[in-house]
Design an enzyme around this catalytic site. Structure first.
Site, PDB file in Angstrom:
ATOM      1  N   ARG A  14     -34.451  10.411 -14.870  1.00  0.00           N
ATOM      2  CA  ARG A  14     -33.674  10.315 -16.109  1.00  0.00           C
ATOM      3  C   ARG A  14     -34.594  10.184 -17.328  1.00  0.00           C
ATOM      4  O   ARG A  14     -35.515   9.382 -17.344  1.00  0.00           O
ATOM      5  CB  ARG A  14     -32.750   9.100 -16.022  1.00  0.00           C
ATOM      6  CG  ARG A  14     -31.943   8.877 -17.283  1.00  0.00           C
ATOM      7  CD  ARG A  14     -30.691   8.102 -17.040  1.00  0.00           C
ATOM      8  NE  ARG A  14     -30.893   6.790 -16.481  1.00  0.00           N
ATOM      9  CZ  ARG A  14     -29.898   6.008 -16.052  1.00  0.00           C
ATOM     10  NH1 ARG A  14     -28.660   6.434 -16.113  1.00  0.00           N
ATOM     11  NH2 ARG A  14     -30.154   4.813 -15.549  1.00  0.00           N
TER      12      ARG A  14
ATOM     13  N   LYS B 297     -22.311   7.734 -14.867  1.00  0.00           N
ATOM     14  CA  LYS B 297     -21.203   7.238 -15.698  1.00  0.00           C
ATOM     15  C   LYS B 297     -21.389   7.649 -17.159  1.00  0.00           C
ATOM     16  O   LYS B 297     -20.451   8.076 -17.807  1.00  0.00           O
ATOM     17  CB  LYS B 297     -21.099   5.700 -15.635  1.00  0.00           C
ATOM     18  CG  LYS B 297     -20.868   5.136 -14.248  1.00  0.00           C
ATOM     19  CD  LYS B 297     -20.702   3.629 -14.272  1.00  0.00           C
ATOM     20  CE  LYS B 297     -21.891   2.846 -14.777  1.00  0.00           C
ATOM     21  NZ  LYS B 297     -23.080   2.830 -13.890  1.00  0.00           N
TER      22      LYS B 297
ATOM     23  N   ARG C 198     -18.793  -5.757 -15.042  1.00  0.00           N
ATOM     24  CA  ARG C 198     -19.670  -5.553 -13.895  1.00  0.00           C
ATOM     25  C   ARG C 198     -19.451  -6.636 -12.833  1.00  0.00           C
ATOM     26  O   ARG C 198     -20.014  -6.547 -11.754  1.00  0.00           O
ATOM     27  CB  ARG C 198     -21.126  -5.603 -14.350  1.00  0.00           C
ATOM     28  CG  ARG C 198     -21.774  -4.219 -14.471  1.00  0.00           C
ATOM     29  CD  ARG C 198     -23.185  -4.463 -14.955  1.00  0.00           C
ATOM     30  NE  ARG C 198     -24.123  -3.419 -14.739  1.00  0.00           N
ATOM     31  CZ  ARG C 198     -24.363  -2.399 -15.554  1.00  0.00           C
ATOM     32  NH1 ARG C 198     -23.610  -2.197 -16.586  1.00  0.00           N
ATOM     33  NH2 ARG C 198     -25.345  -1.561 -15.301  1.00  0.00           N
TER      34      ARG C 198
ATOM     35  N   ARG D 205     -36.391   4.781 -19.621  1.00  0.00           N
ATOM     36  CA  ARG D 205     -36.001   3.391 -19.864  1.00  0.00           C
ATOM     37  C   ARG D 205     -36.872   2.438 -19.052  1.00  0.00           C
ATOM     38  O   ARG D 205     -37.190   2.726 -17.898  1.00  0.00           O
ATOM     39  CB  ARG D 205     -34.536   3.185 -19.461  1.00  0.00           C
ATOM     40  CG  ARG D 205     -33.564   3.605 -20.523  1.00  0.00           C
ATOM     41  CD  ARG D 205     -32.151   3.686 -20.016  1.00  0.00           C
ATOM     42  NE  ARG D 205     -31.723   2.608 -19.128  1.00  0.00           N
ATOM     43  CZ  ARG D 205     -30.490   2.496 -18.642  1.00  0.00           C
ATOM     44  NH1 ARG D 205     -29.578   3.388 -18.985  1.00  0.00           N
ATOM     45  NH2 ARG D 205     -30.173   1.525 -17.837  1.00  0.00           N
TER      46      ARG D 205
ATOM     47  N   ARG E 283     -31.684  -3.519  -9.526  1.00  0.00           N
ATOM     48  CA  ARG E 283     -30.391  -3.152 -10.118  1.00  0.00           C
ATOM     49  C   ARG E 283     -29.415  -2.685  -9.045  1.00  0.00           C
ATOM     50  O   ARG E 283     -28.224  -3.001  -9.098  1.00  0.00           O
ATOM     51  CB  ARG E 283     -30.590  -2.055 -11.171  1.00  0.00           C
ATOM     52  CG  ARG E 283     -31.231  -2.586 -12.435  1.00  0.00           C
ATOM     53  CD  ARG E 283     -31.729  -1.470 -13.312  1.00  0.00           C
ATOM     54  NE  ARG E 283     -30.668  -0.687 -13.911  1.00  0.00           N
ATOM     55  CZ  ARG E 283     -30.806   0.562 -14.325  1.00  0.00           C
ATOM     56  NH1 ARG E 283     -31.947   1.198 -14.189  1.00  0.00           N
ATOM     57  NH2 ARG E 283     -29.798   1.193 -14.875  1.00  0.00           N
TER      58      ARG E 283
HETATM   59  P1  AMP Z   1     -26.754   0.333 -17.869  1.00  0.00           P
HETATM   60  O1  AMP Z   1     -27.199   1.069 -19.072  1.00  0.00           O
HETATM   61  O2  AMP Z   1     -25.263   0.270 -17.738  1.00  0.00           O
HETATM   62  O3  AMP Z   1     -27.421   0.808 -16.605  1.00  0.00           O
HETATM   63  O4  AMP Z   1     -27.214  -1.184 -18.077  1.00  0.00           O
HETATM   64  C1  AMP Z   1     -28.586  -1.514 -18.211  1.00  0.00           C
HETATM   65  C2  AMP Z   1     -28.765  -2.999 -18.043  1.00  0.00           C
HETATM   66  O5  AMP Z   1     -28.048  -3.695 -19.068  1.00  0.00           O
HETATM   67  C3  AMP Z   1     -28.244  -3.590 -16.740  1.00  0.00           C
HETATM   68  O6  AMP Z   1     -29.157  -3.448 -15.670  1.00  0.00           O
HETATM   69  C4  AMP Z   1     -28.029  -5.046 -17.147  1.00  0.00           C
HETATM   70  O7  AMP Z   1     -29.259  -5.729 -17.217  1.00  0.00           O
HETATM   71  C5  AMP Z   1     -27.504  -4.910 -18.579  1.00  0.00           C
HETATM   72  N1  AMP Z   1     -26.038  -4.797 -18.598  1.00  0.00           N
HETATM   73  C6  AMP Z   1     -25.289  -3.709 -18.908  1.00  0.00           C
HETATM   74  N2  AMP Z   1     -23.988  -3.963 -18.830  1.00  0.00           N
HETATM   75  C7  AMP Z   1     -23.888  -5.261 -18.438  1.00  0.00           C
HETATM   76  C8  AMP Z   1     -22.790  -6.099 -18.139  1.00  0.00           C
HETATM   77  N3  AMP Z   1     -21.522  -5.680 -18.203  1.00  0.00           N
HETATM   78  N4  AMP Z   1     -23.075  -7.389 -17.765  1.00  0.00           N
HETATM   79  C9  AMP Z   1     -24.337  -7.844 -17.688  1.00  0.00           C
HETATM   80  N5  AMP Z   1     -25.413  -7.085 -17.924  1.00  0.00           N
HETATM   81  C10 AMP Z   1     -25.204  -5.798 -18.302  1.00  0.00           C
END
Ligand code: AMP
Length: 223
Positions: A123, A13, A88, A156, A167
């Site tokens: 990544r 994404k 989400r 990360r 996740r």
């Molecule tokens: P991402 O970078 O989108 O993979 O997000 C990394 C982490 O941030 C996720 O595993 C969640 O812990 C947190 N996170 C990101 N977006 C959200 C969201 N919309 N709601 C809750 N937690 C989020």
């Protein structure tokens, strides 16, 4: 035009959003990036968010919704934006509607779990410019050094194997319901996320055009 990018971690994404930004000058709003910035700045909310993120769990809505609400109120969002990683959950989708946001299209990116895990473990992100690489599919010329700015690359914390499985589980449990929610509203388009990022990007462009948002619709975002 307002787009939502949905999909499991590692599906690409962020990479596709970055390509949209590069090509059309649209605004990308990544909830994950916003949270990581909050952590880096040492804010109290960031310290709380990190505990959830490191374990692969969702951060509480109170933190995420506030952050998104503030971001979309900024002037650069007035012509539209891409929401990457938000909402989400169905609850967040309803909260987003409550913020007065009218979403035009939801792109749901799909890919096999085995491929997702491979992509996530490879990544690497530049500490300085944030560019996303992959040791397998998009490596840097010099190991762990960014091609663009010579910044140092990092993995990360939540891309480590123990958090990744959690996740993926969270995605299956919570985000799958969101796909159903937008499906009922006939807002969703499924994007095959296999292949190169250029191929996936072209599929997105095709879908956006088929949905009636031709190039001019997308380009208008930059005006
Ligand atoms: P991402 O970078 O989108 O993979 O997000 C990394 C982490 O941030 C996720 O595993 C969640 O812990 C947190 N996170 C990101 N977006 C959200 C969201 N919309 N709601 C809750 N937690 C989020």
């Amino acid at each position: 035009m307002i787009l939502i990018f949905l999909g499991p971690p590692g599906v690409g994404k962020g990479t596709i959003s970055a390509k949209m930004v590069e090509r059309f000058g649209v605004v990308q709003i990544s909830s994950g990036d916003l949270l990581r910035a909050t952590i880096q700045l040492g804010y109290e909310e960031g310290i709380e968010a990190k505990m959830y993120m490191d374990r692969g769990n969702l951060v509480p809505d109170s933190i995420v919704n506030k952050m998104i609400n503030e971001r979309i109120a900024k002037p650069d969002c007035k012509n539209g934006f891409i929401l990457d990683g938000y909402p989400r959950t169905v609850k967040q989708a309803i909260d987003l509607e409550g913020m007065g946001v009218n979403v035009d299209k939801v792109l749901s990116f799909v890919l096999d779990d085995s491929e997702l895990v491979g992509r996530i473990s490879g990544r690497r992100i530049c500490k300085r410019c944030g560019f996303i690489y992959n040791t397998r599919t998009n490596p840097t010329k010099e190991i762990d050094v960014c091609d663009n700015c010579q910044g140092e690359l990092f993995l990360r914390d939540d891309d480590r194997p123990e958090a990744v499985m959690q996740r993926l589980d969270v995605h299956r449990e919570k985000t799958a319901k969101l796909i159903e929610y937008y499906g009922k509203k006939k807002m969703i388009a499924t994007i095959d996320a296999s292949g190169t990022s250029d191929e996936v990007f072209e599929r997105c462009m095709q879908t956006i055009k088929e949905a009636g948002y031709c190039d001019c619709g997308v380009t208008s975002l930059t005006q």
